[in-house]
Design an enzyme around this catalytic site. Sequence first.
Site, PDB file in Angstrom:
ATOM      1  CE  LYS A  19      -7.703   1.091  -4.640  1.00 23.30           C
ATOM      2  NZ  LYS A  19      -6.279   0.479  -4.129  1.00 23.30           N
ATOM      3  NE  ARG A  93     -10.125  -4.282  -2.314  1.00 19.81           N
ATOM      4  CZ  ARG A  93      -9.930  -2.969  -1.978  1.00 19.81           C
ATOM      5  NH1 ARG A  93     -10.671  -2.213  -2.200  1.00 19.81           N
ATOM      6  NH2 ARG A  93      -8.747  -2.816  -1.372  1.00 19.81           N
ATOM      7  NE  ARG A 127      -2.458   4.491   3.557  1.00 18.74           N
ATOM      8  CZ  ARG A 127      -3.076   3.481   2.561  1.00 18.74           C
ATOM      9  NH1 ARG A 127      -3.566   4.057   1.480  1.00 18.74           N
ATOM     10  NH2 ARG A 127      -3.269   2.594   2.944  1.00 18.74           N
ATOM     11  NE  ARG A 160      -6.002   2.087   5.198  1.00 18.54           N
ATOM     12  CZ  ARG A 160      -6.292   2.017   4.170  1.00 18.54           C
ATOM     13  NH1 ARG A 160      -6.564   2.966   3.343  1.00 18.54           N
ATOM     14  NH2 ARG A 160      -6.487   0.776   3.497  1.00 18.54           N
ATOM     15  NE  ARG A 171      -4.420  -3.252   2.746  1.00 20.63           N
ATOM     16  CZ  ARG A 171      -3.844  -2.021   2.785  1.00 20.63           C
ATOM     17  NH1 ARG A 171      -3.071  -1.806   4.042  1.00 20.63           N
ATOM     18  NH2 ARG A 171      -4.253  -1.044   2.217  1.00 20.63           N
TER      19      ARG A 171
HETATM   20  P1  G5P Z   1      -9.056   0.516   0.836  1.00 20.69           P
HETATM   21  O1  G5P Z   1      -9.236   1.384   1.781  1.00 20.69           O
HETATM   22  O2  G5P Z   1      -9.837   0.415  -0.558  1.00 20.69           O
HETATM   23  P2  G5P Z   1      -6.612  -0.524  -0.501  1.00 20.69           P
HETATM   24  O3  G5P Z   1      -5.954  -1.529   0.237  1.00 20.69           O
HETATM   25  O4  G5P Z   1      -7.333  -0.875  -1.903  1.00 20.69           O
HETATM   26  O5  G5P Z   1      -7.406   0.103   0.546  1.00 20.69           O
HETATM   27  P3  G5P Z   1      -5.390   2.088  -0.273  1.00 20.69           P
HETATM   28  O6  G5P Z   1      -4.295   1.215   0.912  1.00 20.69           O
HETATM   29  O7  G5P Z   1      -6.305   3.062   0.210  1.00 20.69           O
HETATM   30  O8  G5P Z   1      -5.866   0.927  -1.018  1.00 20.69           O
HETATM   31  P4  G5P Z   1      -4.720   3.609  -2.479  1.00 20.69           P
HETATM   32  O9  G5P Z   1      -5.783   4.249  -2.148  1.00 20.69           O
HETATM   33  O10 G5P Z   1      -4.622   2.829  -3.918  1.00 20.69           O
HETATM   34  O11 G5P Z   1      -4.405   2.658  -1.250  1.00 20.69           O
HETATM   35  O12 G5P Z   1      -3.368   4.543  -2.450  1.00 20.69           O
HETATM   36  P5  G5P Z   1      -3.261   5.977  -1.803  1.00 20.69           P
HETATM   37  O13 G5P Z   1      -3.764   6.185  -0.415  1.00 20.69           O
HETATM   38  O14 G5P Z   1      -3.603   7.109  -2.999  1.00 20.69           O
HETATM   39  O15 G5P Z   1      -1.548   5.902  -1.828  1.00 20.69           O
HETATM   40  C1  G5P Z   1      -0.997   5.336  -0.953  1.00 20.69           C
HETATM   41  C2  G5P Z   1       0.059   6.116  -0.117  1.00 20.69           C
HETATM   42  O16 G5P Z   1       1.205   6.390  -1.261  1.00 20.69           O
HETATM   43  C3  G5P Z   1      -0.251   7.493   0.560  1.00 20.69           C
HETATM   44  O17 G5P Z   1       0.410   7.502   1.220  1.00 20.69           O
HETATM   45  C4  G5P Z   1       0.196   8.389  -0.913  1.00 20.69           C
HETATM   46  O18 G5P Z   1       0.461   9.768  -0.267  1.00 20.69           O
HETATM   47  C5  G5P Z   1       1.328   7.782  -1.440  1.00 20.69           C
HETATM   48  N1  G5P Z   1       1.600   8.058  -2.806  1.00 20.69           N
HETATM   49  C6  G5P Z   1       0.887   8.006  -3.762  1.00 20.69           C
HETATM   50  N2  G5P Z   1       1.408   8.333  -4.997  1.00 20.69           N
HETATM   51  C7  G5P Z   1       2.974   8.201  -4.679  1.00 20.69           C
HETATM   52  C8  G5P Z   1       4.264   8.438  -5.431  1.00 20.69           C
HETATM   53  O19 G5P Z   1       3.822   8.449  -6.510  1.00 20.69           O
HETATM   54  N3  G5P Z   1       5.251   8.278  -4.697  1.00 20.69           N
HETATM   55  C9  G5P Z   1       5.068   8.073  -3.328  1.00 20.69           C
HETATM   56  N4  G5P Z   1       6.366   8.035  -2.657  1.00 20.69           N
HETATM   57  N5  G5P Z   1       3.999   7.925  -2.798  1.00 20.69           N
HETATM   58  C10 G5P Z   1       2.984   7.917  -3.103  1.00 20.69           C
HETATM   59  O20 G5P Z   1      -9.443  -1.032   1.558  1.00 20.69           O
HETATM   60  C11 G5P Z   1      -9.085  -1.504   2.905  1.00 20.69           C
HETATM   61  C12 G5P Z   1      -9.784  -2.700   3.196  1.00 20.69           C
HETATM   62  O21 G5P Z   1     -11.475  -2.450   3.331  1.00 20.69           O
HETATM   63  C13 G5P Z   1     -11.694  -3.788   2.831  1.00 20.69           C
HETATM   64  C14 G5P Z   1     -10.718  -4.891   2.596  1.00 20.69           C
HETATM   65  O22 G5P Z   1     -10.397  -5.340   3.975  1.00 20.69           O
HETATM   66  C15 G5P Z   1      -9.352  -3.845   2.366  1.00 20.69           C
HETATM   67  O23 G5P Z   1      -8.057  -4.551   2.432  1.00 20.69           O
HETATM   68  N6  G5P Z   1     -12.357  -3.358   1.572  1.00 20.69           N
HETATM   69  C16 G5P Z   1     -12.955  -4.174   0.882  1.00 20.69           C
HETATM   70  N7  G5P Z   1     -13.421  -5.459   1.032  1.00 20.69           N
HETATM   71  C17 G5P Z   1     -14.272  -6.087   0.186  1.00 20.69           C
HETATM   72  N8  G5P Z   1     -14.760  -5.677  -0.930  1.00 20.69           N
HETATM   73  C18 G5P Z   1     -14.409  -4.538  -1.181  1.00 20.69           C
HETATM   74  N9  G5P Z   1     -14.863  -3.608  -2.302  1.00 20.69           N
HETATM   75  C19 G5P Z   1     -13.514  -3.755  -0.437  1.00 20.69           C
HETATM   76  N10 G5P Z   1     -13.179  -2.346  -0.332  1.00 20.69           N
HETATM   77  C20 G5P Z   1     -12.580  -2.109   0.720  1.00 20.69           C
HETATM   78 MG    MG Z   2      -7.555   4.416  -0.749  1.00 18.32          MG
END
Ligand code: G5P
Ligand code: MG
Length: 223
Positions: A19, A93, A127, A160, A171
């Site tokens: 995302k 979410r 990451r 993180r 998660r």
């Molecule tokens: P976050 O911060 O919203 P998540 O768990 O939804 O966290 P996250 O972990 O931030 O999502 P993302 O943004 O979907 O993941 O993914 P990203 O960071 O872009 O990519 C992940 C990794 O993969 C990176 O290292 C990237 O470089 C790599 N990557 C990307 N594409 C590729 C690919 O094609 N290949 C490879 N090899 N790598 C790739 O929420 C965190 C916490 O906050 C709370 C919750 O506790 C949550 O767990 N929270 C909420 N709680 C309640 N309600 C809400 N609305 C909340 N929002 C957050």
């Molecule tokens: Mg994110």
Amino acid sequence: MLLRKLFRAVIMGPPGSGKGTVSSRITGSFGLQHLSSGDMLRANIEAKSELGLLLKSCIDQGQLVPDDVISRLMLASLREMEQSSWLLDGFPRTVSQAESLDSAFTVDTVINLDVPFQTIKERLTSRWVHLSSGRVYNTDFNPPRVPGFDDVTGEPLTQRDDDKPETVTRRLKAYENQTQPVLEYYRSKGILATFTGTETNKIWPHVHAFLARRIPQQDQGRV
Ligand code: G5P
Ligand code: MG
């Protein structure tokens, strides 16, 4: 006076589905304002407020923070962006959060990144993030130019706390139980667009083409 139609989008997908990565490409190409709930929560934690402590304990356990807290924070920020086209990342979410958002703003489209859980687990352990900007790197996929340091500011990168394998599992469970019903909520409104794959570089051209058809011309390329 020239009236400009605002465009409001949400990006959804399991933890680590890309995302943040896709959001930065969308903001670069289409000039939407990016608002990430996770980045906002981490900024609150950094500020070491009382609320930050409560939030940290939820996040570190891989649980969602309470609906009323996150909805209040996000809606307050959105009210300050009244004149902007935006992209929400990580919010809503739960169905309750989606209803809160709906009561205040109209969402035009929801982009759903459908990436298999196994792919995600491998990604998150490699990451690295620049906390204050939200920029994300991956030691395999998009490494920083200098290992361990942000490309733009040169500041050190961190990992993180919630990217530990056992927390990632929790998660993903929270995603299945609480967030997947939100997909159904938006599907029934006819605004859900799902993009399936295991690689961001293959998913991205489809997302780009989809948004290019929907975003009002005058918004494209604005930063
Ligand atoms: P976050 O911060 O919203 P998540 O768990 O939804 O966290 P996250 O972990 O931030 O999502 P993302 O943004 O979907 O993941 O993914 P990203 O960071 O872009 O990519 C992940 C990794 O993969 C990176 O290292 C990237 O470089 C790599 N990557 C990307 N594409 C590729 C690919 O094609 N290949 C490879 N090899 N790598 C790739 O929420 C965190 C916490 O906050 C709370 C919750 O506790 C949550 O767990 N929270 C909420 N709680 C309640 N309600 C809400 N609305 C909340 N929002 C957050
Ligand atoms: Mg994110």
